[in-house]
Design a protein around this motif. Structure first.
Motif, PDB file in Angstrom:
ATOM      1  N   CYS A  56       0.950  -1.529  -0.061  1.00 10.84           N
ATOM      2  CA  CYS A  56      -0.056   0.129   0.189  1.00 10.84           C
ATOM      3  C   CYS A  56       0.809   1.350  -0.015  1.00 10.84           C
ATOM      4  O   CYS A  56       0.956   1.898   1.030  1.00 10.84           O
ATOM      5  CB  CYS A  56      -0.993   0.122   1.123  1.00 10.84           C
ATOM      6  SG  CYS A  56      -1.940  -1.591   1.409  1.00 10.84           S
ATOM      7  N   PRO A  57       1.419   1.477  -1.129  1.00 11.77           N
ATOM      8  CA  PRO A  57       2.700   2.401  -1.218  1.00 11.77           C
ATOM      9  C   PRO A  57       2.476   3.808  -1.307  1.00 11.77           C
ATOM     10  O   PRO A  57       3.272   4.552  -1.721  1.00 11.77           O
ATOM     11  CB  PRO A  57       3.734   1.961  -2.338  1.00 11.77           C
ATOM     12  CG  PRO A  57       2.530   1.482  -3.346  1.00 11.77           C
ATOM     13  CD  PRO A  57       1.534   0.821  -2.348  1.00 11.77           C
ATOM     14  N   THR A  58       1.190   4.172  -1.094  1.00 13.38           N
ATOM     15  CA  THR A  58       0.808   5.715  -1.665  1.00 13.38           C
ATOM     16  C   THR A  58      -0.235   6.250  -0.319  1.00 13.38           C
ATOM     17  O   THR A  58      -0.742   5.284   0.186  1.00 13.38           O
ATOM     18  CB  THR A  58      -0.117   5.888  -2.913  1.00 13.38           C
ATOM     19  OG1 THR A  58      -1.387   5.517  -2.793  1.00 13.38           O
ATOM     20  CG2 THR A  58       0.481   5.320  -4.156  1.00 13.38           C
ATOM     21  N   ILE A  59      -0.048   7.477  -0.213  1.00 16.54           N
ATOM     22  CA  ILE A  59      -0.964   7.876   0.615  1.00 16.54           C
ATOM     23  C   ILE A  59      -2.479   7.641   0.507  1.00 16.54           C
ATOM     24  O   ILE A  59      -3.261   7.301   1.522  1.00 16.54           O
ATOM     25  CB  ILE A  59      -0.745   9.644   0.669  1.00 16.54           C
ATOM     26  CG1 ILE A  59       0.362  10.023   1.128  1.00 16.54           C
ATOM     27  CG2 ILE A  59      -1.978  10.512   1.406  1.00 16.54           C
ATOM     28  CD1 ILE A  59       0.633  11.510   0.855  1.00 16.54           C
ATOM     29  N   ASN A  60      -2.878   7.582  -0.803  1.00 11.73           N
ATOM     30  CA  ASN A  60      -4.392   7.296  -1.024  1.00 11.73           C
ATOM     31  C   ASN A  60      -4.834   5.789  -0.718  1.00 11.73           C
ATOM     32  O   ASN A  60      -5.785   5.590  -0.373  1.00 11.73           O
ATOM     33  CB  ASN A  60      -4.533   7.596  -2.504  1.00 11.73           C
ATOM     34  CG  ASN A  60      -5.993   7.209  -2.768  1.00 11.73           C
ATOM     35  OD1 ASN A  60      -6.140   6.128  -3.545  1.00 11.73           O
ATOM     36  ND2 ASN A  60      -6.961   8.191  -2.828  1.00 11.73           N
ATOM     37  N   CYS A  61      -3.903   4.888  -0.757  1.00  7.21           N
ATOM     38  CA  CYS A  61      -3.930   3.544  -0.371  1.00  7.21           C
ATOM     39  C   CYS A  61      -4.598   3.461   0.878  1.00  7.21           C
ATOM     40  O   CYS A  61      -5.462   2.315   0.981  1.00  7.21           O
ATOM     41  CB  CYS A  61      -2.707   2.686  -0.397  1.00  7.21           C
ATOM     42  SG  CYS A  61      -2.076   2.640  -2.050  1.00  7.21           S
ATOM     43  N   TYR A  62      -4.215   4.396   1.878  1.00  6.70           N
ATOM     44  CA  TYR A  62      -5.330   4.037   3.315  1.00  6.70           C
ATOM     45  C   TYR A  62      -6.543   4.340   3.333  1.00  6.70           C
ATOM     46  O   TYR A  62      -7.056   4.146   4.484  1.00  6.70           O
ATOM     47  CB  TYR A  62      -3.916   4.649   4.143  1.00  6.70           C
ATOM     48  CG  TYR A  62      -2.613   4.068   4.092  1.00  6.70           C
ATOM     49  CD1 TYR A  62      -2.519   2.789   4.934  1.00  6.70           C
ATOM     50  CD2 TYR A  62      -1.837   4.241   3.284  1.00  6.70           C
ATOM     51  CE1 TYR A  62      -1.326   2.097   4.826  1.00  6.70           C
ATOM     52  CE2 TYR A  62      -0.653   3.793   3.219  1.00  6.70           C
ATOM     53  CZ  TYR A  62      -0.377   2.575   3.928  1.00  6.70           C
ATOM     54  OH  TYR A  62       0.862   1.654   3.761  1.00  6.70           O
ATOM     55  N   ARG A  63      -7.032   4.913   2.351  1.00  4.25           N
ATOM     56  CA  ARG A  63      -8.454   5.222   2.276  1.00  4.25           C
ATOM     57  C   ARG A  63      -9.192   3.634   1.979  1.00  4.25           C
ATOM     58  O   ARG A  63     -10.355   3.459   2.119  1.00  4.25           O
ATOM     59  CB  ARG A  63      -9.013   6.106   1.137  1.00  4.25           C
ATOM     60  CG  ARG A  63      -8.319   7.315   1.383  1.00  4.25           C
ATOM     61  CD  ARG A  63      -8.979   8.491   0.248  1.00  4.25           C
ATOM     62  NE  ARG A  63      -8.139   9.833   0.674  1.00  4.25           N
ATOM     63  CZ  ARG A  63      -9.114  10.940   1.288  1.00  4.25           C
ATOM     64  NH1 ARG A  63     -10.257  10.220   1.810  1.00  4.25           N
ATOM     65  NH2 ARG A  63      -8.476  11.764   1.388  1.00  4.25           N
ATOM     66  N   ARG A  64      -8.486   2.774   1.171  1.00  8.28           N
ATOM     67  CA  ARG A  64      -9.066   1.584   0.912  1.00  8.28           C
ATOM     68  C   ARG A  64      -8.971   0.675   2.188  1.00  8.28           C
ATOM     69  O   ARG A  64     -10.192  -0.168   2.440  1.00  8.28           O
ATOM     70  CB  ARG A  64      -8.045   0.858   0.086  1.00  8.28           C
ATOM     71  CG  ARG A  64      -8.199  -0.549  -0.305  1.00  8.28           C
ATOM     72  CD  ARG A  64      -7.553  -1.072  -1.660  1.00  8.28           C
ATOM     73  NE  ARG A  64      -7.522  -2.375  -1.528  1.00  8.28           N
ATOM     74  CZ  ARG A  64      -6.861  -3.436  -0.864  1.00  8.28           C
ATOM     75  NH1 ARG A  64      -5.817  -3.039  -0.124  1.00  8.28           N
ATOM     76  NH2 ARG A  64      -7.154  -4.740  -1.048  1.00  8.28           N
ATOM     77  N   LEU A  65      -8.001   0.571   2.945  1.00  8.83           N
ATOM     78  CA  LEU A  65      -7.866  -0.443   4.285  1.00  8.83           C
ATOM     79  C   LEU A  65      -9.054  -0.269   5.185  1.00  8.83           C
ATOM     80  O   LEU A  65      -9.495   0.969   5.436  1.00  8.83           O
ATOM     81  CB  LEU A  65      -6.709  -0.301   4.852  1.00  8.83           C
ATOM     82  CG  LEU A  65      -5.252  -0.631   4.108  1.00  8.83           C
ATOM     83  CD1 LEU A  65      -4.294  -0.639   5.002  1.00  8.83           C
ATOM     84  CD2 LEU A  65      -5.450  -1.880   3.419  1.00  8.83           C
ATOM     85  N   ASP A  66      -9.601  -1.114   5.664  1.00  5.81           N
ATOM     86  CA  ASP A  66     -10.689  -1.136   6.622  1.00  5.81           C
ATOM     87  C   ASP A  66     -11.968  -0.917   5.958  1.00  5.81           C
ATOM     88  O   ASP A  66     -13.183  -0.759   6.554  1.00  5.81           O
ATOM     89  CB  ASP A  66     -10.607  -0.203   7.708  1.00  5.81           C
ATOM     90  CG  ASP A  66     -11.443  -0.542   8.963  1.00  5.81           C
ATOM     91  OD1 ASP A  66     -11.950  -1.715   9.210  1.00  5.81           O
ATOM     92  OD2 ASP A  66     -11.550   0.318   9.823  1.00  5.81           O
ATOM     93  N   GLN A  67     -12.188  -1.113   4.706  1.00 10.49           N
ATOM     94  CA  GLN A  67     -13.325  -0.972   3.779  1.00 10.49           C
ATOM     95  C   GLN A  67     -13.944  -2.368   3.552  1.00 10.49           C
ATOM     96  O   GLN A  67     -13.229  -3.242   3.984  1.00 10.49           O
ATOM     97  CB  GLN A  67     -13.149  -0.242   2.483  1.00 10.49           C
ATOM     98  CG  GLN A  67     -12.653   1.158   2.454  1.00 10.49           C
ATOM     99  CD  GLN A  67     -13.744   2.358   3.175  1.00 10.49           C
ATOM    100  OE1 GLN A  67     -14.801   2.168   2.901  1.00 10.49           O
ATOM    101  NE2 GLN A  67     -13.154   2.946   4.012  1.00 10.49           N
ATOM    102  N   VAL A  68     -15.214  -2.333   3.125  1.00  9.48           N
ATOM    103  CA  VAL A  68     -15.786  -3.875   2.826  1.00  9.48           C
ATOM    104  C   VAL A  68     -14.686  -4.642   2.036  1.00  9.48           C
ATOM    105  O   VAL A  68     -14.239  -4.284   0.971  1.00  9.48           O
ATOM    106  CB  VAL A  68     -17.200  -3.399   1.951  1.00  9.48           C
ATOM    107  CG1 VAL A  68     -17.572  -4.906   1.696  1.00  9.48           C
ATOM    108  CG2 VAL A  68     -18.054  -2.671   2.790  1.00  9.48           C
TER     109      VAL A  68
END
Length: 446
Positions: free
Chosen positions: A297-309
């Motif tokens: 998860c190598p970008t700032i934006n990737c952490y919007r994905r984790l903990d989603q459905v």
């Protein structure tokens, strides 16, 4: 990959007007030079000289002065690996045909430099083979979003249409063309389908051995972007391009095989036919998951994905359970492990390298340290930001040593300087400003 020749005898070099000599950079983007037909045979034999600092550039070719070694912009030898030569019909122009060959990065004395992410994977595959007598098979699932370039409207409409064949109908021709274009390069799509969010699609491929799997993934991601760009669309592997719902992953399905051609993850005498070796491999990945997150998860934006459905938030595992980080799949006397950690934005070489490093640590451990299935109450939380993930990687001595201290050091500097520090300089206050910055950074480039 059938189109990858063991030597150039399988491919008529004279049929190509231009050959791209390529090294994947730290972001998984193609860096390289284009050789006209007249000079192809010469350059394939001798290689070319190229500035190797580009391998640590940001996703939009941002540069940092904090990697002191690279301030001199020194050249390194880019030496073609002729077994990787393939046609690239997505780059063809009118009657001009193109091909691509992947290159090794060599130092002045002719040894591998160690900063090429492809070279890192090859080194770790060598350790897997020499120390454990195993090879790796990998099949990726590619999720991505396609937007009309002029309006930014999703291809297929503004509503989600998961596996909805009726909603696909108006767009089938372009995906038929995509599959047939990839087929010409030996990149064989086994399935394609719509995903849950507007404009989101998935491509599936069969497993490939060792480095061929990483090479295939690299070509697929770059081919998809170029293919749609030429048709007036933006295809993006940015993890969450809308900042909320479009969550795209790069699921990494893999298994370990013996020299005799047996799946080492299978043991018919054990529960679910999952071998002790497979559980040890899984335990290693779980133990180093927080450091592994920086690579997957190598970008700032990737952490919007984790903990989603259906996206992980802890280092959990299970058999046939989609909410775990690691999911064992058992079918037809076969066992393989799906890692759901990698984001679509991940460099496939680094995703594989990280799993190799963590998995082999599990095989080397004195005893297995495997928590119960889906033990969410006691599982470690995955990092919630790129900065946190980079800190975990820096502190994980096993991962740093296995991946190479020089590479990890430069990776950390590049990510912190070119992404985290730049983000803090912009200082976006509102959610709208934050996602606008992320889209400018990642939407087109990744």
């Amino acid at each position: 990959m059938s189109a990858v020749a063991e030597d150039t005898g399988e491919i008529n070099l004279d049929s190509f007007d231009y050959v791209h000599m390529v090294i994947p950079d730290v972001n998984g983007l193609a860096r390289g030079r284009v050789v006209p037909k007249r000079f192809v045979r010469q350059k394939l034999s001798t290689g070319v000289n190229g500035n190797y600092s580009v391998l640590m550039y940001g996703p939009n070719s941002e540069t940092t002065k904090k990697i002191e070694e690279m301030n001199a912009s020194e050249n390194r030898k880019w030496k073609p690996d002729l077994s990787t030569l393939i046609p690239t019909p997505w780059c063809d122009s009118q009657s001009r045909r193109t091909a691509s060959v992947l290159c090794n990065l060599l130092t002045r004395d002719g040894t591998p430099d160690g900063l090429s992410t492809r070279d890192i994977v090859q080194q770790l595959l060598g350790k897997l083979r020499d120390k454990f007598g195993l090879t790796l098979k990998v099949a990726f699932e590619f999720e991505f979003v396609v937007l009309k370039e002029d309006t930014q409207e999703p291809l297929g409409g503004n509503t989600g249409h998961f596996l909805d064949l009726r909603r696909m109908e108006s767009d089938l021709d372009i995906f038929y063309d995509l599959c047939e274009t990839l087929e010409k390069a030996g990149l064989h799509v086994t399935l394609f389908s719509t995903e849950s969010c507007p404009g989101q699609w998935e491509l599936n491929f069969d497993p490939l051995d060792d480095i061929k799997a990483a090479d295939m993934a690299f070509h697929v991601k770059n081919a998809v972007k170029i293919f749609f760009k030429r048709r007036g669309y933006t295809a993006t592997f940015m993890s969450v391009p809308d900042g909320k719902e479009w969550t795209s992953g790069l699921h990494l399905n893999h298994s370990l095989w013996t020299a005799a051609g047996q799946n080492a993850m299978v043991d018919d005498q054990r529960k679910d036919a999952i071998s002790d070796l497979a559980l040890r491999w899984n335990a290693g990945i779980l133990k180093h998951a927080r450091a592994l997150t920086a690579l997957c998860c190598p970008t700032i934006n990737c952490y919007r994905r984790l903990d989603q459905v259906a996206c992980p938030s802890e280092n959990t595992w299970a058999v046939e359970h989609r909410t775990g980080m690691n999911r064992f799949k058992v079918e037809n006397n076969n066992v393989y492990l799906e890692s759901r950690l990698p984001s679509a934005a991940a460099n496939p070489y680094l995703a594989i390298a990280g799993h190799l490093a963590a998995g082999m640590a599990g095989l080397e451990a004195a005893e297995i340290e495997l928590p119960p299935e889906m033990d969410t109450a006691n599982a470690q939380k995955l990092p919630t930001s790129l900065g946190e993930a980079l800190d975990f990687l820096e502190q994980d001595e096993v991962m740093v040593e296995t991946l190479g201290r020089r590479f990890v050091s430069y990776f950390l500097i590049a990510k912190r300087d070119l992404e985290l520090d730049q983000y803090s300089l912009v200082s976006p206050d509102t959610e709208e400003e934050k996602i606008r910055h992320e889209r400018n950074k990642y939407l087109v480039s990744l």
